[in-house]
Motif scaffolding. Sequence first.
Motif, PDB file in Angstrom:
ATOM      1  N   ARG A 136       1.355  -1.251  -0.350  1.00 43.32           N
ATOM      2  CA  ARG A 136      -0.005  -0.329  -0.123  1.00 43.32           C
ATOM      3  C   ARG A 136       0.692   1.246   0.134  1.00 43.32           C
ATOM      4  N   PRO A 137       1.642   1.114  -1.271  1.00 42.06           N
ATOM      5  CA  PRO A 137       2.784   2.651  -0.884  1.00 42.06           C
ATOM      6  C   PRO A 137       1.669   4.258  -1.015  1.00 42.06           C
ATOM      7  N   GLU A 138       0.162   4.347  -1.631  1.00 40.43           N
ATOM      8  CA  GLU A 138      -0.403   5.317  -0.900  1.00 40.43           C
ATOM      9  C   GLU A 138      -0.330   5.236   0.048  1.00 40.43           C
ATOM     10  N   ARG A 139      -0.114   4.838   1.075  1.00 41.40           N
ATOM     11  CA  ARG A 139      -0.118   5.320   2.554  1.00 41.40           C
ATOM     12  C   ARG A 139       1.252   5.851   3.587  1.00 41.40           C
ATOM     13  N   TRP A 140       2.728   5.044   2.311  1.00 45.16           N
ATOM     14  CA  TRP A 140       3.446   5.745   3.371  1.00 45.16           C
ATOM     15  C   TRP A 140       3.864   6.957   3.557  1.00 45.16           C
ATOM     16  N   LEU A 141       3.410   8.045   2.971  1.00 50.41           N
ATOM     17  CA  LEU A 141       3.816   9.500   3.543  1.00 50.41           C
ATOM     18  C   LEU A 141       2.698   9.565   4.435  1.00 50.41           C
ATOM     19  N   ALA A 142       1.716   8.934   5.154  1.00 45.85           N
ATOM     20  CA  ALA A 142       1.221   9.459   6.629  1.00 45.85           C
ATOM     21  C   ALA A 142       1.400   8.395   7.335  1.00 45.85           C
ATOM     22  N   GLY A 143       1.710   7.307   7.208  1.00 47.83           N
ATOM     23  CA  GLY A 143       2.202   6.520   7.596  1.00 47.83           C
ATOM     24  C   GLY A 143       4.064   6.606   8.933  1.00 47.83           C
ATOM     25  N   ASP A 144       3.983   5.732   9.588  1.00 54.59           N
ATOM     26  CA  ASP A 144       4.867   6.278  11.274  1.00 54.59           C
ATOM     27  C   ASP A 144       6.534   5.015  10.612  1.00 54.59           C
ATOM     28  N   SER A 145       7.346   5.563  11.980  1.00 54.71           N
ATOM     29  CA  SER A 145       8.162   4.240  11.583  1.00 54.71           C
ATOM     30  C   SER A 145       9.258   4.514  12.934  1.00 54.71           C
ATOM     31  N   PRO A 146       9.846   3.627  13.657  1.00 53.45           N
ATOM     32  CA  PRO A 146      10.390   3.070  15.155  1.00 53.45           C
ATOM     33  C   PRO A 146      11.355   3.794  14.504  1.00 53.45           C
ATOM     34  N   CYS A 147      12.367   4.677  15.124  1.00 50.45           N
ATOM     35  CA  CYS A 147      14.288   5.169  14.659  1.00 50.45           C
ATOM     36  C   CYS A 147      14.987   3.556  14.900  1.00 50.45           C
ATOM     37  N   PRO A 148      15.768   3.947  13.685  1.00 47.28           N
ATOM     38  CA  PRO A 148      16.101   2.912  13.708  1.00 47.28           C
ATOM     39  C   PRO A 148      17.212   2.338  14.692  1.00 47.28           C
ATOM     40  N   THR A 149      17.124   3.453  15.805  1.00 47.24           N
ATOM     41  CA  THR A 149      18.491   3.540  16.939  1.00 47.24           C
ATOM     42  C   THR A 149      18.097   2.990  18.161  1.00 47.24           C
ATOM     43  N   CYS A 150      17.077   3.588  17.853  1.00 47.75           N
ATOM     44  CA  CYS A 150      16.804   3.386  19.902  1.00 47.75           C
ATOM     45  C   CYS A 150      14.850   2.712  19.789  1.00 47.75           C
ATOM     46  N   ARG A 151      14.169   2.997  18.918  1.00 50.37           N
ATOM     47  CA  ARG A 151      13.098   2.570  18.294  1.00 50.37           C
ATOM     48  C   ARG A 151      11.646   3.164  18.866  1.00 50.37           C
ATOM     49  N   ALA A 152      12.159   4.882  19.498  1.00 46.16           N
ATOM     50  CA  ALA A 152      10.816   5.220  19.288  1.00 46.16           C
ATOM     51  C   ALA A 152      10.535   6.163  18.447  1.00 46.16           C
ATOM     52  N   LYS A 153       8.754   5.853  17.961  1.00 47.16           N
ATOM     53  CA  LYS A 153       8.216   5.834  17.165  1.00 47.16           C
ATOM     54  C   LYS A 153       8.235   7.287  16.039  1.00 47.16           C
ATOM     55  N   PHE A 154       8.141   7.665  14.921  1.00 51.65           N
ATOM     56  CA  PHE A 154       7.874   9.097  14.851  1.00 51.65           C
ATOM     57  C   PHE A 154       7.670   8.975  13.099  1.00 51.65           C
ATOM     58  N   CYS A 155       6.819  10.058  12.380  1.00 49.25           N
ATOM     59  CA  CYS A 155       6.368  10.402  11.707  1.00 49.25           C
ATOM     60  C   CYS A 155       7.371  11.327  10.757  1.00 49.25           C
ATOM     61  N   MET A 156       6.933  11.400   9.559  1.00 50.67           N
ATOM     62  CA  MET A 156       7.432  12.059   9.038  1.00 50.67           C
ATOM     63  C   MET A 156       7.706  13.863   8.906  1.00 50.67           C
ATOM     64  N   LEU A 157       6.858  14.372  10.179  1.00 53.76           N
ATOM     65  CA  LEU A 157       6.459  15.738  10.511  1.00 53.76           C
ATOM     66  C   LEU A 157       8.053  15.790  11.982  1.00 53.76           C
ATOM     67  N   ASP A 158       7.666  14.780  11.975  1.00 56.17           N
ATOM     68  CA  ASP A 158       9.575  15.064  13.224  1.00 56.17           C
ATOM     69  C   ASP A 158      10.668  14.621  12.490  1.00 56.17           C
ATOM     70  N   VAL A 159      11.195  14.691  11.610  1.00 57.15           N
ATOM     71  CA  VAL A 159      12.424  15.279  11.102  1.00 57.15           C
ATOM     72  C   VAL A 159      13.101  15.886  10.419  1.00 57.15           C
ATOM     73  N   CYS A 160      13.735  16.353  10.856  1.00 61.31           N
ATOM     74  CA  CYS A 160      14.238  18.164  10.834  1.00 61.31           C
ATOM     75  C   CYS A 160      15.964  17.841  10.473  1.00 61.31           C
ATOM     76  N   PHE A 161      16.026  18.867   9.741  1.00 64.97           N
ATOM     77  CA  PHE A 161      17.170  18.820   9.281  1.00 64.97           C
ATOM     78  C   PHE A 161      18.131  19.712  10.459  1.00 64.97           C
ATOM     79  N   ILE A 162      19.011  19.570  10.151  1.00 62.68           N
ATOM     80  CA  ILE A 162      20.303  20.255  11.385  1.00 62.68           C
ATOM     81  C   ILE A 162      20.438  21.825  11.232  1.00 62.68           C
ATOM     82  N   ALA A 163      20.082  22.470  11.808  1.00 63.76           N
ATOM     83  CA  ALA A 163      20.696  23.811  11.167  1.00 63.76           C
ATOM     84  C   ALA A 163      22.146  24.174  10.889  1.00 63.76           C
TER      85      ALA A 163
END
Length: 361
Positions: free
Chosen positions: A334-361
């Motif tokens: 179901r690729p149409e739902r990828w943008l609205a999905g969430d994922s565990p952090c690859p290191t600590c497994r804390a759940k996040f979504c695309m809105l939580d990914v921030c560039f480092i200033a």
Amino acid sequence: MVSVELGFTLGYILVCLCFVAPPSEFRAAGITVQNILAGWLGSEDLHFIYYHVKRTAATTLIHAALPLGYYVGLSIVSPHLQLWDFALAPTPALVYFAVFSTIFCGVVVMNYIWSRKGWERHPIVARLKSLGGNSWRATASNINVEFRRIDKFSSGIGGTRLYITDSWILKTGPYNVDIAHQANVHLHVIRTEDHVISHETGTSIQYLRIAVKQLSQGGKTFTIRLNSTEYGDLKNKLSAPIHAARDVVIRQSLSDMFLEAFREQVSQNPHYTLPEDAPPTEPCIGCMQTQSNIKLVKHCEEGDHGECVQCYCRPMWCLECMGKWFSSRQDQARPERWLAGDSPCPTCRAKFCMLDVCFIA
């Protein structure tokens, strides 16, 4: 009797075509020159150049013998033709035998000449010599070393294979190997081939024709044929840019389209500023090539609301690797739902979504 000869002829032609240009079923069954002569050829991974020097020589010899194999087989299934009695055999059969016997003998002599002095006169060795350098053996050793690395790009369509190492572009065919140094080439996408359906995947597919032009004097220009879904991986491994004509439209893969959307969304998110006492960022632990440039910070909802939680890991990932990780954790059906999905952090497994990914200033 005519039906027996016709049946044998059609069957032999079919087998020869499948042997010369083996379909996936033949390759899976091991009915190829590489598998039949595996003991003599050695290991491609360990000795790439010598493996293909011997493979191309053996392939030319075996393929040149196929027409004579038909003559021998026909003499067995139709003994009344008396093909080995040259005084009684039909004239067309004698002409056929003479022509292909001459070709086979010529190929035998050619292979003998190639093999002398450690394959010094083989066409692949001639290509290595044209690349310059102190010794073609040193160039071959450099290619062998790079080919053993696991991070090389590889792709195969039909009887050809394409390999991109850190410094070399290698295209193997049944009778030859094209070799080019990455620092000495221009690459151009010259055309695309769109197919409504692929016999392997059952879906639409696009192939790219890319011309590899060598800049050195006497360098050979050759073309590579590539599935458009592998275009992104190819560009990542190449040090030289790929130019495309204005009328060439390259279809992106699903993962490439998602990464583009992922990148666009992250660029709109708030940036994260490192604390003054924070250590400098290090290379991404996913690719070890790009500096870590993103941090997971909960922005999607206030406080403890929602499924996403705050990640306290230090920046360790680049945007590309995080995007690939995020897409790999989604429902692939179901690729149409990828943008609205969430994922565990690859290191600590804390759940996040695309809105939580921030560039480092």
